[in-house]
Design an enzyme around this catalytic site. Structure first.
Site, PDB file in Angstrom:
ATOM      1  N   GLU B  50       0.820  -1.214   0.000  1.00 12.97           N
ATOM      2  CA  GLU B  50       0.000   0.000   0.000  1.00 12.97           C
ATOM      3  C   GLU B  50       0.850   1.259   0.000  1.00 12.97           C
ATOM      4  O   GLU B  50       0.483   2.273  -0.590  1.00 12.97           O
ATOM      5  CB  GLU B  50      -0.940   0.019   1.207  1.00 12.97           C
ATOM      6  CG  GLU B  50      -2.110  -0.951   1.096  1.00 12.97           C
ATOM      7  CD  GLU B  50      -1.776  -2.345   1.592  1.00 12.97           C
ATOM      8  OE1 GLU B  50      -0.592  -2.585   1.934  1.00 12.97           O
ATOM      9  OE2 GLU B  50      -2.679  -3.196   1.636  1.00 12.97           O
ATOM     10  N   LYS B 162     -17.834  -0.793   4.973  1.00 14.31           N
ATOM     11  CA  LYS B 162     -18.221  -1.772   3.959  1.00 14.31           C
ATOM     12  C   LYS B 162     -19.727  -1.781   3.699  1.00 14.31           C
ATOM     13  O   LYS B 162     -20.161  -1.957   2.561  1.00 14.31           O
ATOM     14  CB  LYS B 162     -17.755  -3.157   4.423  1.00 14.31           C
ATOM     15  CG  LYS B 162     -17.929  -4.223   3.368  1.00 14.31           C
ATOM     16  CD  LYS B 162     -17.234  -5.514   3.754  1.00 14.31           C
ATOM     17  CE  LYS B 162     -17.310  -6.521   2.608  1.00 14.31           C
ATOM     18  NZ  LYS B 162     -16.602  -7.760   2.945  1.00 14.31           N
TER      19      LYS B 162
END
Ligand SMILES: Cc1ncc(C[n+]2csc(CCOP(=O)(O)OP(=O)(O)O)c2C)c(N)n1
Ligand SMILES: [Mg+2]
Lengths: 158, 559
Positions: B50, B162
Site C-alpha cells: 500500500e 463496507k
C-alpha cells in the site's frame, strides 16, 4: 514582535460535526500549543458550534494558532481579542458542617448561590469573570472545600 | 436509477476525470473492487504494497498536476498507507486516498481489521472524511477533490465502511462545491503588492527565493519573466528545482543545507528576500537568529499560516502565486533590468570562487559524474525522481533541470522508499519521457517489491542505484559529527541487484566505469523494461557544501 507571554482567549466558530473537536484539540497537541481551558456547545438555531479556548502564549504563537485553526476545513471564523466579555462557572462542594450564612454571603458576592445541601455536602455554584472565579476559589479555601470544578471560559465579542 | 455505494465511488472518480488508480484490495474494500472489475474506464494498477500505491499516486500528481488516487483496505491496508499520506502532506501534493472500513455497526468494537483510520490520518492530511451515509458519497468526493487541489494542495483521505458501499441509493454528482468554511484566498492584496514593488525599486541586493509553491501553481513561466524583467537573481529550494531552468543566467543554484556557496551567500547578503511559495524550512534557513539579518523579507504564499511562522515578514502577500505574479509582471513592465548588475557580479564572483564541484578519480566512479552524465544524455527527455540520502542531494545539485515538474523528490518528510514507486506514478502520467529514479543501496530496498508492479504493467522505470554500501547520508554525519563511528550504517551486506531485477522479470546491470554506465543506460532505455543499474561509487564521498544542522547559512563546510 512582542514575545510577552500572556493569557489569550480565542473564539472559534466551527461546523457542527462529530470530528471537529478532535481536529481542534489535535492541532493544539500536535503543534505543542497549550490549552488552559476549552468550552464547546452548539450555537442555538445554527449549524455551527462555538469553541472558546483559553491559552497562554506570546502574540506570535497565538497568531500562528489562529492561522492554523483557520486552515481546518470546518472552521468558519477565528477571533482573538483582549476585550471579550468573559464568563465562567465554578462549582464547589463543602463539608456539611460549613457555616451556611457565611458561605451564602460569599457566593452572592460572586453572582452565585448555594445549589444543594445534602448529607454528602453543600454545593455552591457561582458564575463570574474568570479572574473573579479565581478570587472565589481563593476566598472559599477557608471553608475547606472537598472538591472544586471550573467550567472553562465562554466569551462574547462586545 | 439506484446504484450501490461502491458504484458511486467509481462514478465519482469518473466525474473527476480519474482514469488511473493505484491500490491494493482487502475485505473491507471488496465492494469497490467488484465494481472496478465490472467496468473498463478506470485502470487499476495493483502495487505490491500500500505504501507503494500512495507514493505512485503522489508521483503521478507531482508530474501531471492532477489529483492522484489510491485505494486501500481497512486496518493494515490503511496503516501501510500512512507514510504515503504523511509524505504528501509535507510536500503539499494533491492526492485522494480511499480506504475501506469495517461496517458502521461494528465500528468501535475492535472488529477484525478495524482501526480508527480518520483518527490516525487527521494529523497527516489536509482533510479527511468518514462516510456514514450512502447519500453523502457524491458530496464528499466532490469536496475531497476540490480540497485536495485548491488553496495549498494536500492529501485528502476518505474512509468508507463496507456496508455503505453495499447500500443502494440515488447518485447525483454535484456541479459545484460549497463549503462556507473553506474559501482559500486567491487574489493578493493589491496595496501590499505595490509596497513590495516599491521595496524592490529601493533595494540594491534583492533575491528571489523560490519554493515548491511555484511548481504547484504552474508559475514557473511567470517567475522567469519577472527575473528577466528585473534582473533579480534567484535561488531554488529542493522542491523548486527546475523552475528557472539550469541554463538561466539569473539562477544561482539550490539554497540551504546542501545549497551552493553562492546561493547561501546571496541569501545571507541580500537586502530584500522575496519568498515565493517557499516556507523557510530549517533545512533552508540554517540558524534562524542569524538568517538574513540585513534583509527585508517579502513573502507571497497561498497559505497565511506560512507567513510569519518562522521569519518576521515585512511585505506579506496572501494569494495564489499565479494571480499575484501575473500582476507583478504588469507592475514591473519597463523596470531597468540593469539595476542590479553589481549585485549579479558579486554573486557570480562567489560562484566562481566556490562552484558546486567534486574531484574526479581515475579509479572509482563519483556519484556526481553519473548524474551529470544522465543529464548530458537525457536532459529534458527524462523526469527525475529520487529516494532520500546523499544521492538525493547530488541529484538536486548536479542534474541540469530544464523545467518545473521535472524533479520529483520527498522533501518535507524525507521518506526513503519514495523514489521507485513514485517514479512508477511519474511514468504512468508522462509516458513519453524516460522515468529515472536516482536511488541508494539503502532506499531501493524499502519498496523493492514494486519491481513486480513495474514488470506486470510494463512501466519501464530506470533505477540508478548510486551504490556506496552505506546508508550514506547518515554515515556522512557520523563521519563529520560523531568521529566517524559507523554505527549501523554499513551496508556491505547486499543482494545481487542484477539477479534481483531479473528474478522479477526486469533487467539488471552492474557497472564500474562511465562507459559501462552509458551502455547500461542506453540498453535499458532501448529494452523499455524496468531496470536496476547498480553503480559502484566512491564509498566515502560526502555531499558538499554543507551547513551543519543548526549552523548559520553562511558558515559552510566546503570540503
Ligand atoms: C524511512 C526512513 N528511514 C530512515 C531515514 C534516515 N535516513 C536518511 S538518509 C538515510 C540513508 C540512505 O541511504 P541510501 O539510500 O543508501 O542513500 P545514500 O545516502 O547512501 O545515497 C537514512 C537512513 C529516512 N530518511 N527514511
Ligand atoms: Mg547508500
Amino acid at each position: 514582535m512582542s514575545s510577552k507571554t500572556r493569557r489569550h482567549i480565542i473564539s472559534v466558530t466551527v461546523r457542527n460535526e462529530s470530528s471537529v473537536l478532535s481536529r481542534v484539540a489535535g492541532l493544539f497537541a500536535g503543534r505543542g500549543y497549550n490549552i488552559e481551558s476549552l468550552t464547546v456547545a452548539p450555537i442555538p438555531n445554527e449549524e455551527f458550534s462555538r469553541i472558546t479556548i483559553e491559552t497562554i502564549g506570546d502574540q506570535k504563537t497565538v497568531d500562528q494558532i489562529e492561522k492554523q485553526l483557520n486552515k481546518l476545513i470546518p472552521v468558519l471564523k477565528v477571533v482573538e481579542r483582549e476585550d471579550f466579555i468573559e464568563q465562567e462557572i465554578a462549582m464547589a462542594k463543602f463539608p456539611v458542617e460549613t457555616n451556611l450564612a457565611e458561605l451564602d454571603a460569599l457566593c452572592r458576592a460572586f453572582n452565585g448561590k448555594i445549589s444543594i445541601i445534602s448529607e454528602n455536602g453543600i454545593i455552591a455554584t457561582i458564575s463570574d469573570h474568570p479572574i473573579r472565579v479565581g478570587a472565589f476559589i481563593t476566598a472559599s479555601s477557608r471553608f475547606s472545600p472537598i472538591e472544586i470544578i471550573r467550567s472553562g471560559v465562554v466569551a462574547m465579542e462586545p | 436509477m439506484r446504484i450501490s455505494g461502491a458504484r458511486m465511488v467509481i462514478e465519482a472518480l469518473k466525474a473527476e476525470n480519474v482514469y488511473t488508480v493505484f491500490g491494493y484490495p482487502g475485505g473491507a474494500i471488496m465492494n469497490v473492487y467488484d465494481e472496478l472489475y465490472k467496468q473498463k474506464d478506470i485502470k487499476h494498477i495493483l502495487t505490491r504494497h500500500e505504501q507503494g500505491a500512495i507514493h505512485s499516486a503522489e508521483g503521478y500528481a507531482k508530474v501531471s498536476g492532477e489529483v492522484g488516487v489510491a485505494i486501500v483496505t481497512s486496518g493494515p491496508g490503511f496503516t501501510n498507507a500512512v507514510t504515503g499520506l504523511a509524505n504528501a502532506y509535507m510536500d503539499s501534493t494533491p492526492i485522494v486516498v480511499i480506504s475501506g472500513q469495517v461496517p458502521l455497526s461494528l465500528i468501535g468494537t475492535d472488529a477484525f481489521q478495524e482501526i480508527d483510520a480518520v483518527g490516525i490520518s487527521r494529523a497527516c492530511t489536509k482533510h479527511n472524511y468518514l462516510i456514514t451515509k450512502v447519500s453523502d458519497i457524491a458530496r464528499v468526493f466532490k469536496e475531497a477533490f476540490y480540497i485536495a487541489r485548491s488553496g495549498r494542495p494536500g492529501p485528502v483521505h476518505i474512509d468508507i465502511p463496507k456496508d455503505i458501499t453495499a447500500q443502494l441509493g440515488d447518485f447525483l454528482y454535484p456541479d459545484f462545491v460549497d463549503i462556507p468554511t473553506y474559501r482559500p484566498i486567491t487574489r493578493g492584496n493589491r496595496e501590499q503588492l505595490e509596497k513590495l514593488i516599491n521595496a524592490i525599486e529601493k533595494s540594491s541586493r534583492p533575491l528571489l527565493y523560490l519554493g515548491g509553491g511555484i511548481v504547484q501553481s504552474n508559475s514557473s513561466g511567470l517567475i522567469r519573466q519577472i527575473a528577466k524583467l528585473t534582473g533579480i537573481p534567484a535561488v531554488e529550494t529542493l522542491m523548486a528545482r527546475g523552475v528557472m531552468g539550469s541554463e538561466n543566467p539569473l539562477l544561482i543554484s539550490m539554497v540551504g543545507m546542501h545549497g551552493s556557496y553562492a546561493a547561501n551567500m546571496a541569501m545571507s547578503e541580500a537586502d530584500l528576500i522575496i519568498s515565493l511559495g517557499a516556507r523557510f524550512d530549517d533545512r533552508v534557513t540554517g540558524k534562524l537568529s542569524e538568517f538574513a539579518k540585513y534583509a527585508k523579507v517579502a513573502h507571497i504564499d497561498i497559505d497565511p499560516s506560512s507567513i510569519n511562522k518562522l521569519v518576521d515578514v515585512d511585505y506579506p502577500v496572501v494569494g495564489d502565486l499565479n494571480f499575484v505574479l501575473s500582476e507583478m509582471v504588469n507592475l514591473l513592465k519597463g523596470f531597468n533590468s540593469n539595476k542590479f548588475i553589481d549585485w549579479q557580479k558579486t554573486i557570480n564572483k562567489n560562484d566562481q570562487l566556490h562552484p558546486l564541484n567534486y574531484d574526479k578519480s581515475a579509479f572509482i566512479l563519483k556519484p556526481q559524474e553519473i548524474i551529470e552524465r544522465v543529464g548530458e544524455l537525457l536532459r529534458d527527455r527524462a523526469n527525475i525522481s529520487t529516494d532520500v540520502g546523499q544521492h538525493q542531494m547530488w541529484s538536486a545539485q548536479f542534474y541540469p533541470f530544464s523545467r518545473a515538474r521535472q524533479f520529483n523528490t520527498s522533501g518535507g518528510l524525507g521518506t526513503m522508499g519514495y523514489g521507485f514507486p513514485s517514479a512508477i506514478g511519474v511514468k504512468v502520467a508522462d509516458q513519453n519521457r524516460v522515468s529515472i529514479n536516482f536511488t541508494g543501496d539503502g532506499s531501493i530496498l524499502m519498496n523493492i517489491q514494486e519491481l513486480m508492479t513495474a514488470v506486470e504493467y510494463n512501466i519501464p522505470v530506470i533505477n540508478i542505484i548510486l551504490n556506496n554500501n552505506y546508508l550514506g547520508m547518515v554515515r556522512q554525519w557520523q563521519t563529520l559529527f560523531y568521529d566517524d563511528r559507523i554505527s549501523q550504517t554499513d551496508l556491505s551486506m547486499q543482494p545481487d541487484f542484477v539477479k534481483l531485477a531479473e528474478s522479477f522479470g526486469g533487467i539488471g546491470y552492474r557497472v564500474e566505469t562511465l562507459e559501462e554506465f552509458d551502455k547500461a543506460l542506453l540498453d535499458a532505455i532501448d529494452k523499455n523494461i524496468v531496470a536496476l543499474i547498480d553503480v559502484k561509487i566512491d564509498r566515502r564521498e560526502n555531499v558538499m557544501p554543507m551547513v551543519p544542522a543548526g549552523g548559520s547559512l553562511f558558515n559552510m563546510m566546503l570540503k
